[in-house]
Design an enzyme around this catalytic site. Structure first.
Site, PDB file in Angstrom:
ATOM      1  N   SER A  56       0.885  -0.712   0.245  1.00 57.48           N
ATOM      2  CA  SER A  56      -0.234  -0.124  -0.372  1.00 57.48           C
ATOM      3  C   SER A  56       0.870   1.334   0.084  1.00 57.48           C
ATOM      4  O   SER A  56       2.133   0.807   0.373  1.00 57.48           O
ATOM      5  CB  SER A  56      -0.597  -0.065   1.514  1.00 57.48           C
ATOM      6  OG  SER A  56      -1.222   1.541   1.828  1.00 57.48           O
TER       7      SER A  56
ATOM      8  N   TYR B 248      -1.809  -0.928  10.807  1.00 51.25           N
ATOM      9  CA  TYR B 248      -2.041  -1.230   8.744  1.00 51.25           C
ATOM     10  C   TYR B 248      -0.487  -1.262   8.302  1.00 51.25           C
ATOM     11  O   TYR B 248      -0.051  -1.426   7.850  1.00 51.25           O
ATOM     12  CB  TYR B 248      -2.835  -0.935   7.941  1.00 51.25           C
ATOM     13  CG  TYR B 248      -3.110  -1.294   6.652  1.00 51.25           C
ATOM     14  CD1 TYR B 248      -3.944  -2.308   6.307  1.00 51.25           C
ATOM     15  CD2 TYR B 248      -3.042  -0.004   5.598  1.00 51.25           C
ATOM     16  CE1 TYR B 248      -3.908  -2.412   5.357  1.00 51.25           C
ATOM     17  CE2 TYR B 248      -2.996  -0.283   4.700  1.00 51.25           C
ATOM     18  CZ  TYR B 248      -4.013  -1.768   4.030  1.00 51.25           C
ATOM     19  OH  TYR B 248      -3.577  -1.376   2.405  1.00 51.25           O
TER      20      TYR B 248
ATOM     21  N   LYS C 152       1.840  -2.972   6.106  1.00 47.84           N
ATOM     22  CA  LYS C 152       2.454  -3.013   5.315  1.00 47.84           C
ATOM     23  C   LYS C 152       4.221  -1.938   4.570  1.00 47.84           C
ATOM     24  O   LYS C 152       4.420  -2.717   3.457  1.00 47.84           O
ATOM     25  CB  LYS C 152       1.381  -1.451   4.334  1.00 47.84           C
ATOM     26  CG  LYS C 152      -0.093  -1.958   4.128  1.00 47.84           C
ATOM     27  CD  LYS C 152       0.199  -3.474   2.960  1.00 47.84           C
ATOM     28  CE  LYS C 152      -1.886  -3.855   2.964  1.00 47.84           C
ATOM     29  NZ  LYS C 152      -1.200  -4.495   2.301  1.00 47.84           N
TER      30      LYS C 152
HETATM   31  P1  NAI Z   1     -11.573  -5.815  -1.146  1.00 49.27           P
HETATM   32  O1  NAI Z   1     -11.927  -6.280   0.187  1.00 49.27           O
HETATM   33  O2  NAI Z   1     -12.310  -6.094  -1.553  1.00 49.27           O
HETATM   34  O3  NAI Z   1     -10.089  -7.088  -1.148  1.00 49.27           O
HETATM   35  C1  NAI Z   1     -10.122  -8.293  -0.171  1.00 49.27           C
HETATM   36  C2  NAI Z   1     -10.157  -9.779  -0.388  1.00 49.27           C
HETATM   37  O4  NAI Z   1      -9.294 -10.095   0.544  1.00 49.27           O
HETATM   38  C3  NAI Z   1     -11.478  -9.846  -0.437  1.00 49.27           C
HETATM   39  O5  NAI Z   1     -11.895 -11.101  -0.621  1.00 49.27           O
HETATM   40  C4  NAI Z   1     -11.295 -10.954   1.096  1.00 49.27           C
HETATM   41  O6  NAI Z   1     -12.729 -11.951   1.333  1.00 49.27           O
HETATM   42  C5  NAI Z   1      -9.430 -11.532   0.731  1.00 49.27           C
HETATM   43  N1  NAI Z   1      -9.132 -12.117   2.522  1.00 49.27           N
HETATM   44  C6  NAI Z   1      -9.380 -11.401   3.631  1.00 49.27           C
HETATM   45  N2  NAI Z   1      -8.990 -11.792   4.046  1.00 49.27           N
HETATM   46  C7  NAI Z   1      -8.626 -13.071   3.711  1.00 49.27           C
HETATM   47  C8  NAI Z   1      -7.741 -14.232   4.073  1.00 49.27           C
HETATM   48  N3  NAI Z   1      -7.347 -14.271   5.349  1.00 49.27           N
HETATM   49  N4  NAI Z   1      -7.443 -15.013   2.919  1.00 49.27           N
HETATM   50  C9  NAI Z   1      -7.455 -15.449   1.744  1.00 49.27           C
HETATM   51  N5  NAI Z   1      -8.188 -14.085   1.766  1.00 49.27           N
HETATM   52  C10 NAI Z   1      -9.048 -12.858   2.136  1.00 49.27           C
HETATM   53  O7  NAI Z   1     -10.129  -5.128  -0.965  1.00 49.27           O
HETATM   54  P2  NAI Z   1      -8.470  -4.892  -1.517  1.00 49.27           P
HETATM   55  O8  NAI Z   1      -8.675  -3.269  -1.782  1.00 49.27           O
HETATM   56  O9  NAI Z   1      -9.444  -5.236  -2.812  1.00 49.27           O
HETATM   57  O10 NAI Z   1      -7.939  -5.428  -0.916  1.00 49.27           O
HETATM   58  C11 NAI Z   1      -6.218  -5.965  -1.732  1.00 49.27           C
HETATM   59  C12 NAI Z   1      -5.471  -5.702  -1.218  1.00 49.27           C
HETATM   60  O11 NAI Z   1      -5.170  -4.339  -1.266  1.00 49.27           O
HETATM   61  C13 NAI Z   1      -4.975  -5.777   0.336  1.00 49.27           C
HETATM   62  O12 NAI Z   1      -3.592  -6.496   0.842  1.00 49.27           O
HETATM   63  C14 NAI Z   1      -5.048  -3.996   0.624  1.00 49.27           C
HETATM   64  O13 NAI Z   1      -4.624  -4.009   1.809  1.00 49.27           O
HETATM   65  C15 NAI Z   1      -4.667  -3.425  -0.776  1.00 49.27           C
HETATM   66  N6  NAI Z   1      -4.988  -1.525  -0.986  1.00 49.27           N
HETATM   67  C16 NAI Z   1      -5.766  -1.950  -0.637  1.00 49.27           C
HETATM   68  C17 NAI Z   1      -5.814  -0.563  -1.286  1.00 49.27           C
HETATM   69  C18 NAI Z   1      -7.455   0.424  -1.068  1.00 49.27           C
HETATM   70  O14 NAI Z   1      -8.245   1.391  -1.495  1.00 49.27           O
HETATM   71  N7  NAI Z   1      -8.709  -0.638  -1.564  1.00 49.27           N
HETATM   72  C19 NAI Z   1      -4.983   0.776  -1.010  1.00 49.27           C
HETATM   73  C20 NAI Z   1      -3.807  -0.347  -0.838  1.00 49.27           C
HETATM   74  C21 NAI Z   1      -3.879  -1.411  -0.924  1.00 49.27           C
END
Ligand code: NAI
Length: 286
Positions: free
Chosen positions: A145, A156, A160
């Site tokens: 991130s 968090y 990261k």
């Molecule tokens: P999201 O919540 O839409 O998708 C994350 C997915 O990870 C979900 O489908 C969830 O079920 C899955 N997940 C959660 N715990 C899990 C586990 N223990 N094992 C397997 N899958 C698991 O969120 P997003 O934003 O798409 O997140 C993806 C990555 O992007 C994360 O690492 C997040 O920290 C990072 N990120 C997101 C940002 C944002 O603004 N949305 C900004 C910077 C980084």
């Protein structure tokens, strides 16, 4: 890695948000894609939607990335289905752990570190030897991130910053052995996803008691981020295109937003000048 068609990709956290965007984009490139996620109904729906679009070589493997055995099973399921793996996106992650650093509960620390850091460790530990074994070009993308580049602010960001350090080590180690494997660390700003509702997948034994400060803060903040990311967040498909470009161009740091550049620069300058860190003001003003 320049040729994607017919090669095999694994994406964790692929049922939603950035992970689903990555899985979709890699399927569009002609790759066979394994979607892994802990949320099974959402995973099934994600796989079904890609099948409906005509991507036949797409499977879903329910996986909790915080569990080393589950990640090994994911690797085995990938080899059973498609024989090899070329691209691994260690993307699953959760938010949370807001407020003052000492106010976060130990369960906040454990949940965030288990998914955001151990999930990436398990992915690297399990998959990189498989990529090296076949000797063909490959690439590892770890989702950190921009919170891993600006001054640390909360639980968090601790997770990261660690993912950035791990990814830098991975990149250099692969270069040291002249492996045909690239590495990138994805450092997004605000993206329009469901991360603010990450609580839905929090293990019951790692949930805070309902009356704890941390829980209340988490819910309040989730609602604010939800509203803000729908309005201002970058679409996951745009992020996925940047990742595909980075894999092709062997670009290590993948930053999605320019407006953090000054903060990142200030942090580095503060360190070199032995100054106290300039506090980072997030979009939410904390
Ligand atoms: P999201 O919540 O839409 O998708 C994350 C997915 O990870 C979900 O489908 C969830 O079920 C899955 N997940 C959660 N715990 C899990 C586990 N223990 N094992 C397997 N899958 C698991 O969120 P997003 O934003 O798409 O997140 C993806 C990555 O992007 C994360 O690492 C997040 O920290 C990072 N990120 C997101 C940002 C944002 O603004 N949305 C900004 C910077 C980084």
């Amino acid at each position: 890695m320049r040729d994607f068609a017919g090669k095999v990709a694994v994406v964790t956290g692929a049922a939603s948000g950035i992970g689903f965007g990555l899985a979709t984009r890699l399927a569009e490139e002609g790759m066979k894609v394994v979607l892994a996620d802990v949320e099974e109904p959402a995973l099934q729906a994600a796989v079904a939607s890609l099948h409906e679009r005509g991507f036949a070589d797409v499977i879903g493997v329910p996986t909790d990335v915080s569990d080393a055995v589950a990640v090994e099973a994911l690797a085995q399921a990938t080899l059973d289905a498609f024989d090899k793996v070329h691209v691994v996106c260690n993307n699953a992650g959760v938010g949370g752990g807001f407020g003052k650093i000492w106010e976060a509960s130990l369960k906040d620390w454990q949940w965030a570190l288990n998914v955001n850091l151990w999930g990436v460790i398990h992915g690297v530990h399990t998959f990189v030897p498989l990529l090296l074994e076949h000797g063909e070009p490959g690439h590892v993308v770890n989702t950190a991130s921009v919170a891993g580049l600006v001054p640390g602010a909360r639980v968090y960001s601790v997770t990261k910053h660690a993912v950035v350090a791990l990814s830098e080590a991975l990149y250099h180690n692969l270069r040291q052995i002249s492996a045909p494997i690239g590495a990138s660390v994805l450092c997004p700003g605000l993206i329009d996803t469901r991360i603010m509702f990450g609580y839905r997948n929090r293990p019951v034994d790692l949930r805070n008691a309902a009356d704890e400060t941390a829980s209340r803060r988490e819910l309040e903040r989730a609602e604010r981020i939800a509203n803000m990311s729908q309005e201002l967040g970058m679409p996951p498909a745009v992020v996925a295109q940047k990742v595909v470009d980075a894999i092709r161009d062997e670009q290590f740091y993948v930053l999605t937003h320019d407006h953090f550049d000054a903060t990142i620069r200030d942090r580095m300058e503060d360190i070199l000048q032995r100054r106290v860190p300039t506090p980072y003001q997030s979009e939410l003003g904390d």
